[in-house]
Write an enzyme that holds these catalytic residues in place. Structure first.
Site, PDB file in Angstrom:
ATOM      1  N   LYS A 189      40.252   2.622  -7.181  1.00 33.34           N
ATOM      2  CA  LYS A 189      41.059   1.446  -6.849  1.00 33.34           C
ATOM      3  C   LYS A 189      42.554   1.755  -6.853  1.00 33.34           C
ATOM      4  O   LYS A 189      42.985   2.804  -7.322  1.00 33.34           O
ATOM      5  CB  LYS A 189      40.750   0.303  -7.827  1.00 33.34           C
ATOM      6  CG  LYS A 189      39.323  -0.228  -7.716  1.00 33.34           C
ATOM      7  CD  LYS A 189      39.043  -0.808  -6.352  1.00 33.34           C
ATOM      8  CE  LYS A 189      37.675  -1.463  -6.232  1.00 33.34           C
ATOM      9  NZ  LYS A 189      36.549  -0.527  -6.318  1.00 33.34           N
TER      10      LYS A 189
HETATM   11  C1  PLP Z   1      34.531  -6.035  -3.731  1.00 31.80           C
HETATM   12  C2  PLP Z   1      34.159  -5.417  -5.040  1.00 31.80           C
HETATM   13  N1  PLP Z   1      33.623  -6.191  -5.983  1.00 31.80           N
HETATM   14  C3  PLP Z   1      33.290  -5.705  -7.181  1.00 31.80           C
HETATM   15  C4  PLP Z   1      33.494  -4.379  -7.507  1.00 31.80           C
HETATM   16  C5  PLP Z   1      33.034  -3.899  -8.837  1.00 31.80           C
HETATM   17  O1  PLP Z   1      34.009  -3.326  -9.621  1.00 31.80           O
HETATM   18  P1  PLP Z   1      33.607  -2.211 -10.708  1.00 31.80           P
HETATM   19  O2  PLP Z   1      33.305  -0.952  -9.981  1.00 31.80           O
HETATM   20  O3  PLP Z   1      34.848  -2.107 -11.539  1.00 31.80           O
HETATM   21  O4  PLP Z   1      32.460  -2.730 -11.497  1.00 31.80           O
HETATM   22  C6  PLP Z   1      34.072  -3.524  -6.544  1.00 31.80           C
HETATM   23  C7  PLP Z   1      34.378  -2.113  -6.776  1.00 31.80           C
HETATM   24  O5  PLP Z   1      33.749  -1.282  -7.273  1.00 31.80           O
HETATM   25  C8  PLP Z   1      34.390  -4.051  -5.276  1.00 31.80           C
HETATM   26  O6  PLP Z   1      34.898  -3.270  -4.321  1.00 31.80           O
END
Ligand code: PLP
Length: 381
Positions: A189
């Site tokens: 990110k």
């Molecule tokens: C649109 C979206 N929602 C949720 C997530 C979930 O985040 P995480 O990987 O920190 O659990 C991500 C990225 O991984 C994402 O791109």
């Protein structure tokens, strides 16, 4: 020549310094001063009163959804054009996701179709407890239509701003829309803690309850007392320190992502059949998009090159590029799930490619990517 990644973490001695500080402080636990400060700093940046640092964006979505009433016998509207982590937490709660298709221009949820889905489900007697928006690839959804439409229907919004820290919609920051919002600080990110996430809300009770659930639902008594099931979802103080270091450099990292987008736009402007996702609306300039990932869309009527062919050509030069998210309504795991489809997300999946966009990429690396893009797309025309 070194490998060019899609969105590699941009870390420096600033992160080292903060991390060392956290280790030496003795706060090597999922709580501590860096966690508290990170929550306060992100909340202030986004203009929201309360924030809860968590182990991932996924866990933040899970707790946010629970707090909005998602559970067995309910439904939650989810954009189809997104990463699976938007939809999975709905299933964790026992609620049913219902997918809604996208706008052609930026792939964000189609507000008209979203309202149609709610009205249809409600007319059928389904209990819709929340609607999710996703700020896709770092560009905000159409909140001028989504927010009033949901208010009219009495449905709370949960904003999945996992990809969108630093983005805005008509001046208002991503993460400030809806009853609850979520960021991800995963390694790919725009701001990373290696893994991590945050739940934000202006409702102190929502965050207080989510905080309680995130620490195994321990009752505030002097022994271990539990009256309901909780989770172990807090963010480590070490990782929060990395997050704060990243935040101290955030404006520079954001500017770099935007500069990279501009290099692609300038470099590919004379290539017919290539357009940029999310650049169709003059009223919303690139300065509101955090440019997390730059995505191009290939018009099959003009260029014979397909996304897999382009990705293979880039891979041949040790450059990572990927397809856009495969829509949720086309995923085998959600084959039986209800969806409201207009064909746009499927088309974007068929035509789109995400390009290397990490803020640590140097100009000569972007030039390397541009060279492959130009040769590959020119040859096949
Ligand atoms: C649109 C979206 N929602 C949720 C997530 C979930 O985040 P995480 O990987 O920190 O659990 C991500 C990225 O991984 C994402 O791109």
């Amino acid at each position: 020549m070194s490998r060019i990644h899609l969105s590699k973490a941009d870390v420096t001695e600033v992160e080292e310094h903060y991390l060392l500080d956290a280790v030496r402080s003795g706060w090597v636990a999922p709580l501590g001063p860096h966690v508290d400060a990170f929550e306060a700093e992100i909340a202030a940046r986004v203009g929201v009163t309360h924030a809860l640092a968590l182990a991932s964006g996924t866990s933040a979505l899970h707790l946010g959804l629970l707090e909005l009433g998602a559970g067995p016998g309910t439904a939650v509207i989810v954009p189809s054009m997104t990463f699976a982590a938007s939809a999975m937490p709905v299933v964790y709660t026992g609620a049913e996701p219902v997918f809604v298709d996208a706008l052609r221009g930026d792939g964000n949820v189609d507000p008209g179709l979203l309202m149609e889905a709610i009205d249809t489900l409600q007319a059928e007697g389904t209990r819709v407890v929340a609607a999710m928006s996703v700020d896709l690839f770092g560009r905000c959804a159409e909140y001028d239509q989504i927010v009033p439409g949901l208010q009219e229907r009495g449905i709370p919004l949960i904003e999945d701003a996992a990809e969108a820290l630093g983005a805005a919609y008509h001046g208002r920051p991503a993460g400030s829309f809806g009853a609850a919002a979520v960021f991800s600080f995963n390694g790919n990110k725009i701001l990373t803690t290696s893994g991590g996430g945050m739940l934000l809300s202006n409702d102190p009770d929502l965050i207080a309850r989510a905080r309680y659930l995130s620490t195994q639902a321990r009752q505030p008594v002097d022994h271990y007392e539990h009256t309901e099931v909780g989770y172990n979802y807090r963010l480590s103080n070490l990782l929060a320190a990395v997050g704060r270091a990243q935040l101290s450099r955030f404006d520079g990292m954001l500017a770099r992502r935007r500069a990279i987008r501009q290099m692609y736009v300038d470099g590919l402007s004379d290539l017919p059949g290539v357009s940029f996702l999310g650049r169709d609306d003059e009223s919303r300039g690139d300065d509101e998009d955090n440019c997390w990932l730059t995505c191009i869309v290939l018009d099959p009527a003009v260029t014979k090159v397909s996304p897999p062919q382009l990705i293979a050509a880039l891979a041949g030069e040790d450059i990572e590029a990927r397809r856009l998210w495969k829509p949720m309504h086309l995923q085998p795991v959600f084959a039986e799930t209800r969806s409201f489809v207009n064909g746009q997300s499927g088309q974007l999946f068929d035509r789109g490619v995400t390009l290397p966009s990490g803020s640590a990429l140097q100009d000569d690396e972007i030039e390397r990517v541009l060279k492959v893009l130009k040769t590959t797309l020119a040859v096949a025309r």
